[in-house]
Write a protein that holds these residues in place. Structure first.
Motif, PDB file in Angstrom:
ATOM      1  N   UNK A 261       0.806  -1.203   0.000  1.00 25.66           N
ATOM      2  CA  UNK A 261       0.000   0.000   0.000  1.00 25.66           C
ATOM      3  C   UNK A 261       0.837   1.250   0.000  1.00 25.66           C
ATOM      4  N   UNK A 262       0.128   2.385   0.099  1.00 27.87           N
ATOM      5  CA  UNK A 262       0.785   3.687   0.079  1.00 27.87           C
ATOM      6  C   UNK A 262       1.640   3.873   1.328  1.00 27.87           C
ATOM      7  N   UNK A 263       2.579   4.813   1.305  1.00 26.12           N
ATOM      8  CA  UNK A 263       3.382   5.077   2.501  1.00 26.12           C
ATOM      9  C   UNK A 263       2.501   5.379   3.702  1.00 26.12           C
ATOM     10  N   UNK A 264       2.905   4.833   4.843  1.00 28.65           N
ATOM     11  CA  UNK A 264       2.133   5.034   6.070  1.00 28.65           C
ATOM     12  C   UNK A 264       2.718   6.211   6.833  1.00 28.65           C
ATOM     13  N   UNK A 265       2.005   7.331   6.823  1.00 32.46           N
ATOM     14  CA  UNK A 265       2.454   8.550   7.499  1.00 32.46           C
ATOM     15  C   UNK A 265       1.482   8.846   8.629  1.00 32.46           C
ATOM     16  N   UNK A 266       1.994   9.008   9.842  1.00 31.49           N
ATOM     17  CA  UNK A 266       1.124   9.209  11.001  1.00 31.49           C
ATOM     18  C   UNK A 266       1.384  10.581  11.607  1.00 31.49           C
ATOM     19  N   UNK A 267       0.303  11.244  11.949  1.00 32.37           N
ATOM     20  CA  UNK A 267       0.368  12.569  12.544  1.00 32.37           C
ATOM     21  C   UNK A 267       0.109  12.429  14.041  1.00 32.37           C
TER      22      UNK A 267
ATOM     23  N   UNK B 213       1.822  19.830  15.900  1.00 35.12           N
ATOM     24  CA  UNK B 213       1.774  18.379  15.740  1.00 35.12           C
ATOM     25  C   UNK B 213       3.124  17.908  15.247  1.00 35.12           C
ATOM     26  N   UNK B 214       3.320  16.594  15.255  1.00 33.80           N
ATOM     27  CA  UNK B 214       4.544  16.001  14.730  1.00 33.80           C
ATOM     28  C   UNK B 214       4.196  14.914  13.723  1.00 33.80           C
ATOM     29  N   UNK B 215       5.018  14.809  12.694  1.00 32.03           N
ATOM     30  CA  UNK B 215       4.936  13.670  11.788  1.00 32.03           C
ATOM     31  C   UNK B 215       5.847  12.600  12.354  1.00 32.03           C
ATOM     32  N   UNK B 216       5.314  11.405  12.553  1.00 31.02           N
ATOM     33  CA  UNK B 216       6.082  10.341  13.180  1.00 31.02           C
ATOM     34  C   UNK B 216       7.411  10.125  12.459  1.00 31.02           C
ATOM     35  N   UNK B 217       8.480  10.088  13.234  1.00 25.48           N
ATOM     36  CA  UNK B 217       9.810   9.867  12.680  1.00 25.48           C
ATOM     37  C   UNK B 217      10.554  11.123  12.302  1.00 25.48           C
ATOM     38  N   UNK B 218       9.893  12.293  12.360  1.00 24.24           N
ATOM     39  CA  UNK B 218      10.524  13.562  12.015  1.00 24.24           C
ATOM     40  C   UNK B 218      10.722  14.398  13.278  1.00 24.24           C
ATOM     41  N   UNK B 219      11.840  15.090  13.378  1.00 28.17           N
ATOM     42  CA  UNK B 219      12.169  15.808  14.605  1.00 28.17           C
ATOM     43  C   UNK B 219      11.503  17.168  14.709  1.00 28.17           C
ATOM     44  N   UNK B 220      11.224  17.798  13.579  1.00 33.32           N
ATOM     45  CA  UNK B 220      10.666  19.149  13.608  1.00 33.32           C
ATOM     46  C   UNK B 220       9.141  19.107  13.586  1.00 33.32           C
ATOM     47  N   UNK B 221       8.481  19.976  14.362  1.00 34.54           N
ATOM     48  CA  UNK B 221       7.018  19.975  14.396  1.00 34.54           C
ATOM     49  C   UNK B 221       6.424  20.585  13.133  1.00 34.54           C
ATOM     50  N   UNK B 222       5.146  20.331  12.938  1.00 33.77           N
ATOM     51  CA  UNK B 222       4.401  20.987  11.868  1.00 33.77           C
ATOM     52  C   UNK B 222       3.239  21.740  12.504  1.00 33.77           C
ATOM     53  N   UNK B 223       2.740  22.719  11.809  1.00 29.28           N
ATOM     54  CA  UNK B 223       1.631  23.507  12.331  1.00 29.28           C
ATOM     55  C   UNK B 223       0.338  22.703  12.273  1.00 29.28           C
ATOM     56  N   UNK B 224      -0.638  23.096  13.077  1.00 30.14           N
ATOM     57  CA  UNK B 224      -1.923  22.397  13.066  1.00 30.14           C
ATOM     58  C   UNK B 224      -2.629  22.488  11.711  1.00 30.14           C
ATOM     59  N   UNK B 225      -2.574  23.640  11.017  1.00 27.57           N
ATOM     60  CA  UNK B 225      -3.170  23.642   9.669  1.00 27.57           C
ATOM     61  C   UNK B 225      -2.570  22.583   8.752  1.00 27.57           C
ATOM     62  N   UNK B 226      -1.253  22.376   8.834  1.00 25.98           N
ATOM     63  CA  UNK B 226      -0.622  21.340   8.024  1.00 25.98           C
ATOM     64  C   UNK B 226      -1.110  19.959   8.440  1.00 25.98           C
ATOM     65  N   UNK B 227      -1.208  19.736   9.761  1.00 27.78           N
ATOM     66  CA  UNK B 227      -1.687  18.446  10.252  1.00 27.78           C
ATOM     67  C   UNK B 227      -3.098  18.168   9.755  1.00 27.78           C
ATOM     68  N   UNK B 228      -3.964  19.182   9.813  1.00 29.43           N
ATOM     69  CA  UNK B 228      -5.341  18.994   9.353  1.00 29.43           C
ATOM     70  C   UNK B 228      -5.384  18.722   7.845  1.00 29.43           C
ATOM     71  N   UNK B 229      -4.518  19.414   7.113  1.00 33.57           N
ATOM     72  CA  UNK B 229      -4.481  19.187   5.664  1.00 33.57           C
ATOM     73  C   UNK B 229      -4.061  17.755   5.350  1.00 33.57           C
TER      74      UNK B 229
END
Length: 471
Positions: free
Chosen positions: A296-302, A316-332
């Protein structure tokens, strides 16, 4: 000034020679060996600090305004960095770091020229000067803290950065330079949540893919990825190469069969990854899934706290990444349905299914990965895909539960260390309301008697705590 510097360097040189008496090293105890290594590091930091001051002075005497009358050009070198490199026999990178550190220290030590256009240490970072000049903090650590924290902006003031510097000086006692830089970046995100979206945008703007054709007939690609893009690529990369790099043992019969086939393949992990990505590019979504663990497609978890998602604040954070993302990005990212949200409750625990089964379920593994961010052992950077779920209370002997709260992610090495060397892992409720974990060493043979704090890599769960009333 020169006499005092030479005297300090002479003292440091003699101390370093005393530390490095190789003839007696094999006879000393483990404790003495580590203490001597620690002392040698202190001496090196002191020498590096003095060397940086000297390199900064070389740079001051070699400014562009002096042209051919500058120190570097009078000795036949184009830049101060080149003169320092040739004089000390160091690498270009080390010479550049020494000149930059010395330049930053110059004004704080009262040795800069008024109106000097060279970079200088901002006032909020002056607390770094004394630890560096005393040898308690390395020049590389100075650069890590300075660059990791960034600058004053509309969303963070100098006072906040001053407090951050004081905290990071303490953290530097137990962190290497690379982890100190990452910690400084985390601190900036913690004190400047309003600026996360801007920093996220800057990282996204910096993404690039370049292809270089070499004269030997080979072509090299350099791919610079922002965290959101990297989450997709690294998931595919780990699924393609994890078995060849000593990843965990999987229980699924299909996975076991696939791993055996991958391990029998004569290609190196790098060659296997190259061919797998080429197949993906050729076939797109219809690529042969046998090249990857799972399909299946890449499994990306927020990873995001339920409170932040509800209130629309925080990050929010993308699993496996050290830098946070903004909530608008997480919702998108959650909108298209291909990414899974991991909601963290106020205890920091995402899931509890009791003692109905022996092994952690796939959903629990997802929750553990979201909470721990990888191997939880102090100083280990193994990602979740390389880790195994460990029961902190043994299932068979101590009525252990297959709950996320009673499990931690450990890489194979540290999982074996716990089971084979007599370590125990304990969970307790911390003063901030979060569940905390620590590793208790065996009575003998571990080299330490102090418990090791097992901290999660992901900082999102700390945002799950209820807001405390002001004192």
């Amino acid at each position: 000034m020169t006499a005092s510097l030479l005297a300090a360097l002479e003292i440091a040189h003699r101390a370093l020679l005393d530390c490095a008496d190789a003839g007696s090293m094999h006879e000393c105890s483990d404790e003495a060996l580590l203490e001597t290594l620690h002392r040698a590091a202190e001496v090196r930091r002191l020498v590096d600090a003095r060397s940086a001051v000297l390199a900064g002075e070389v740079a001051r005497r070699s400014t562009a305004q002096l042209s051919h009358d500058g120190l570097a050009q009078r000795h036949g070198h184009r830049t101060a960095e080149e003169l320092v490199r040739v004089t000390t026999g160091s690498s270009k990178r080390d010479a550049r770091v020494a000149v930059r550190a010395g330049t930053l220290l110059a004004e704080s030590l009262g040795e800069g020229d008024e109106g000097d256009a060279r970079p200088s240490l901002p006032e909020w970072a002056h607390a770094l000067v004394e630890p560096v000049t005393q040898g308690r903090l390395s020049t590389a650590a100075l650069e890590s803290i300075r660059s990791g924290l960034g600058d004053v902006s509309e969303t963070v003031n100098a006072d906040a950065l001053k407090s951050a510097v004081r905290a990071l000086i303490i953290d530097a006692e137990s962190l290497d330079v690379d982890r100190l830089f990452r910690r400084a970046r985390q601190v900036r995100d913690e004190i400047d949540t309003a600026g996360i979206a801007d920093r996220e945008r800057a990282r996204r703007d910096a993404r690039s893919l370049r292809v270089f054709r070499g004269s030997d007939g080979m072509t090299r690609a350099t791919w610079v990825l922002d965290p959101e893009s990297a989450a997709v690529v690294t998931d595919l990369y780990d699924r393609a190469t994890s078995p060849r790099r000593g990843g965990p043992t999987f229980l699924s019969p299909r996975d076991v069969e696939l791993i055996e086939r991958m391990n029998a393949d004569e290609r190196t992990p790098e060659q296997y990854a190259s061919d797998a990505f080429l197949d993906l590019l050729r076939a797109g979504a219809d690529a042969d899934s046998s090249a990857l663990l799972s399909s299946g497609a890449p499994s990306v978890r927020i990873v995001v706290t339920a409170r932040d998602l509800l209130e629309g604040s925080g990050s929010a954070h993308i699993e496996g990444q050290t830098d946070p993302v903004s909530l608008p990005t997480a919702r998108r990212m959650l909108c298209d349905g291909t990414q899974a949200p991991i909601l963290i409750a106020t205890t920091g625990q995402p899931l509890d299914v009791g003692r109905t089964q022996r092994f952690f379920t796939p959903r629990q593994r997802v929750a553990l990965a979201a909470r721990d961010g990888g191997c939880r052992w102090s100083g280990c950077d193994r990602p979740p895909s390389w880790c195994e779920a460990h029961h902190i209370q043994p299932w068979e002997a101590e009525n252990g539960r297959t709950d996320v709260a009673d499990g931690v992610l450990l890489c194979r090495h540290h999982h074996l260390l716990v089971h084979n060397n007599g370590w125990r892992i304990e969970r307790h409720r911390g003063p901030d309301g979060l569940d905390e974990y620590r590793a208790i060493p065996p009575a003998r043979g571990a080299g330490t008697t102090e418990p090791l704090a097992l901290r999660a890599h992901d900082q999102t769960l700390r945002r799950a705590l209820p807001a405390r009333p002001a004192a």
